[in-house]
Design an enzyme around this catalytic site. Structure first.
Site, PDB file in Angstrom:
ATOM      1  N   ASP A 124       1.858  -1.882   6.595  1.00 33.87           N
ATOM      2  CA  ASP A 124       0.966  -3.052   6.551  1.00 33.87           C
ATOM      3  C   ASP A 124       1.689  -4.405   6.449  1.00 33.87           C
ATOM      4  OD1 ASP A 124      -0.731  -0.895   6.440  1.00 33.87           O
ATOM      5  OD2 ASP A 124      -1.760  -1.461   4.607  1.00 33.87           O
TER       6      ASP A 124
ATOM      7  N   LYS B  46      -5.598   2.181  10.116  1.00 32.01           N
ATOM      8  CA  LYS B  46      -6.318   2.851   9.035  1.00 32.01           C
ATOM      9  C   LYS B  46      -7.357   1.907   8.449  1.00 32.01           C
ATOM     10  CE  LYS B  46      -2.901   1.417   5.610  1.00 32.01           C
ATOM     11  NZ  LYS B  46      -3.793   0.636   4.745  1.00 32.01           N
TER      12      LYS B  46
ATOM     13  N   CYS C 123      -0.893   0.326  -0.881  1.00 37.25           N
ATOM     14  CA  CYS C 123      -0.713   1.139   0.331  1.00 37.25           C
ATOM     15  C   CYS C 123       0.652   1.811   0.403  1.00 37.25           C
ATOM     16  CB  CYS C 123      -1.002   0.294   1.564  1.00 37.25           C
ATOM     17  SG  CYS C 123      -2.759  -0.131   1.638  1.00 37.25           S
TER      18      CYS C 123
END
Ligand code: VGL
Ligand code: ZN
Length: 207
Positions: free
Chosen positions: A8, A108, A153
């Site tokens: 990310d 995601k 994450c």
């Protein structure tokens, strides 16, 4: 077969983004050094990719404000500011990241009814993203990961990697990651370590 998993590294999690991680942009040069090191056979990047109105957004829950707890599909859920909405600048990778070298992008967080911190599966652990099968098919034996955010994450992805890729050596690259909450970062590192993740520095890779 060595793989690098970049978690990310998106505008939304960097200063100026909608869910900025302190010093989030400072992971970019570290990630680029890893990418350019020639030490990896495979480079994968995850991308938080929410539909507008996602259930993890405080704005989807009347009366809720960001960073308080709420519920989503009956389970406790941190209420986030709107972030990384599909096809917005906030969801794009940081523009300095060497994305041309990325072999595969795992998106995601598309299901509005469940959040997905891990790049491998939704938070309820029901739906898989397919990343574990992808890495298994590639014959990956070592997986290094770094990115944003350490306490969300990155942590969940590292723990799932250990659990879902038996036999694969999983390393967390500390200086290539930044977290949302400093106390959360220390707890996350301890939790990763206790689950079998090796804590490493980019210099260990680049040496
Ligand atoms: C993340 C909160 C919400 C992350 C994503 O990438 O760590 N954190 N969505
Ligand atoms: Zn998100």
């Amino acid at each position: 077969m060595k793989a690098l998993l970049l978690i990310d590294i998106q505008n939304g999690f960097c200063p100026g983004g909608n869910l900025p991680v302190p010093e989030g942009d400072q992971v970019v040069p570290v990630a680029n050094a890893l990418i350019d090191s020639g030490k990896y056979d495979l480079i994968v990047a995850s991308q938080d990719w929410h539909p507008a109105g996602h259930g993890s957004f405080a704005s989807a829950h009347p009366g809720k404000t960001p960073f308080e707890m709420g519920t989503l599909s009956g389970k406790p859920q941190m209420m986030w500011p709107d972030h990384c909405v599909q096809n917005t600048v906030d969801a794009e990778f940081h523009s300095d990241l060497h994305t041309a070298a990325v072999d595969f992008i795992q998106q995601k967080g598309q299901n509005p009814l469940v959040d997905s911190y891990s790049a491998f599966r939704d938070n309820d652990q029901a739906a898989l993203t397919g990343l574990a099968a992808y890495l298994r098919n590639k014959g990956v034996t070592e997986l290094d990961l770094c990115g944003l955010a350490t306490d969300y994450c990155v942590k969940f992805s590292a723990i799932d990697a250990v659990e879902m890729l038996p036999g694969v050596k999983v390393r967390f690259i500390e200086d290539g990651s930044r977290g949302i909450d400093p106390a959360g970062v220390n707890a996350a590192i301890e939790e990763m370590r206790s689950r079998g993740v090796t804590i490493a520095h980019s210099r260990d890779v680049l040496a």
